[in-house]
Design an enzyme around this catalytic site. Structure first.
Site, PDB file in Angstrom:
ATOM      1  N   ASP A   7      26.366  47.991   3.821  1.00  0.00           N
ATOM      2  CA  ASP A   7      25.836  49.305   3.481  1.00  0.00           C
ATOM      3  C   ASP A   7      25.420  49.296   2.016  1.00  0.00           C
ATOM      4  OD1 ASP A   7      25.335  52.157   4.222  1.00  0.00           O
ATOM      5  OD2 ASP A   7      26.764  52.501   2.607  1.00  0.00           O
ATOM      6  N   GLU A   9      23.973  51.944  -1.425  1.00  0.00           N
ATOM      7  CA  GLU A   9      23.650  53.257  -1.985  1.00  0.00           C
ATOM      8  C   GLU A   9      22.520  53.047  -2.985  1.00  0.00           C
ATOM      9  OE1 GLU A   9      24.861  55.778  -0.609  1.00  0.00           O
ATOM     10  OE2 GLU A   9      26.655  54.961   0.362  1.00  0.00           O
ATOM     11  N   GLU A  52      19.806  64.728  -6.199  1.00  0.00           N
ATOM     12  CA  GLU A  52      20.101  64.973  -4.776  1.00  0.00           C
ATOM     13  C   GLU A  52      20.963  63.869  -4.177  1.00  0.00           C
ATOM     14  OE1 GLU A  52      15.945  64.750  -5.160  1.00  0.00           O
ATOM     15  OE2 GLU A  52      17.094  65.788  -6.724  1.00  0.00           O
ATOM     16  N   HIS A  57      26.408  60.413  -2.809  1.00  0.00           N
ATOM     17  CA  HIS A  57      27.318  59.279  -3.035  1.00  0.00           C
ATOM     18  C   HIS A  57      28.164  59.372  -4.303  1.00  0.00           C
ATOM     19  CE1 HIS A  57      24.287  57.887  -5.861  1.00  0.00           C
ATOM     20  NE2 HIS A  57      23.447  57.495  -4.913  1.00  0.00           N
ATOM     21  N   HIS A 158      29.799  59.427   0.375  1.00  0.00           N
ATOM     22  CA  HIS A 158      29.361  58.120   0.857  1.00  0.00           C
ATOM     23  C   HIS A 158      29.713  57.073  -0.187  1.00  0.00           C
ATOM     24  CE1 HIS A 158      26.715  59.263   4.325  1.00  0.00           C
ATOM     25  NE2 HIS A 158      26.865  60.442   3.740  1.00  0.00           N
ATOM     26  N   ASP A 163      31.867  52.900   3.697  1.00  0.00           N
ATOM     27  CA  ASP A 163      31.010  53.072   4.867  1.00  0.00           C
ATOM     28  C   ASP A 163      30.914  51.792   5.688  1.00  0.00           C
ATOM     29  OD1 ASP A 163      30.613  55.657   4.160  1.00  0.00           O
ATOM     30  OD2 ASP A 163      28.479  55.501   3.755  1.00  0.00           O
TER      31      ASP A 163
END
Length: 245
Positions: A7, A9, A52, A57, A158, A163
């Site tokens: 995963d 970010e 945003e 995260h 997140h 994750d």
């Protein structure tokens, strides 16, 4: 089979708009078992992180200001994933960002050339898999956790490694229900204890590779005895049925 549950970010939605990676988390599995090897790295994206996505995260500019840039960690990261099947939820998003980073790196240094991801790794998209298995339903990672009764209560924001851990459990549940992620002796002992029923009966599990299980065949005398037993049982059954009639 070697798989890497992965995963990322990012600073925003689309790398074509100049957005970059800020975190990578990955977990290695071999033959559906967690090996204990993980990869986790925060990255200085060399640009501003959109407000945003910070709300999603929790990683802001200050958090990654002193982290290494992607070029500094690229070789180590590539060595971790190369040759594996990558298991990713919404794979085009993560793979797109990784390929973007690799492309910029290759332009800077020319050698060694890394990527593209799909030329060196298999890619399994669990979002595509979930949509086929559960059409018309919500198939976000949170929705799948609820569907497969996987605890994700500790997931407030997140995070790439968290994750990945959750996705590993979801993927195993989706593909057969096996959610034992570790091979260490302590966990094996706990599993054996958990397999003991209330009556004290223990389930004995075989751990054999193909070819180790010995097949014992009956002798001619044993076959003859078995046949005689079956014939005697059949005769007794017919006599009993006749008397009932």
């Amino acid at each position: 089979m070697r798989q890497v549950i992965l995963d990322t970010e990012t600073t925003g939605i689309d790398p074509k708009d100049g957005h970059r990676l800020v975190e990578i988390g990955a977990i290695e599995m071999v033959n559906r078992r967690f090996t204990g090897r993980t990869y986790h790295q925060y990255i200085n994206p060399e640009r501003h992180i959109d407000a945003e996505v910070v709300e999603v995260h929790g990683i802001d500019d200050a958090r990654v200001a002193n982290e290494p840039v992607f070029a500094a960690i690229a070789d180590e990261f590539w060595a971790f994933i190369e040759g594996a099947e990558l298991v990713i939820h919404n794979a085009p998003f993560d793979v797109g960002f990784i390929d973007h980073e690799l492309s910029m790196l290759n332009q800077q240094r020319k050698s060694p050339v890394l990527g593209p991801v799909r030329d060196h790794c298999g890619v399994l998209d669990t979002l595509t898999m979930a949509r086929k298995m559960h059409p018309g339903q919500r198939n976000s990672l949170d929705a799948l956790c609820k569907r497969y009764d996987i605890d994700n209560g500790h997931r407030v924001l997140h995070g790439a490694l968290l994750d990945s851990e959750i996705l590993a459990e979801v993927y195993l549940a989706m593909t057969g229900g096996q959610t034992a992620l570790t091979l260490d002796a302590a966990t094996a002992a706990e599993q054996e204890q958990a397999d003991t029923s209330n009556e004290g009966m223990s389930i004995q599990r075989l751990s054999l590779t193909p070819g180790q299980l010995r097949v014992v065949r009956p002798t001619d005398a044993e076959r003859a005895a078995h046949k005689a037993k079956c014939e005697a049982y059949q005769l007794n059954w017919f006599e009993g049925a006749a008397s009932d009639a």
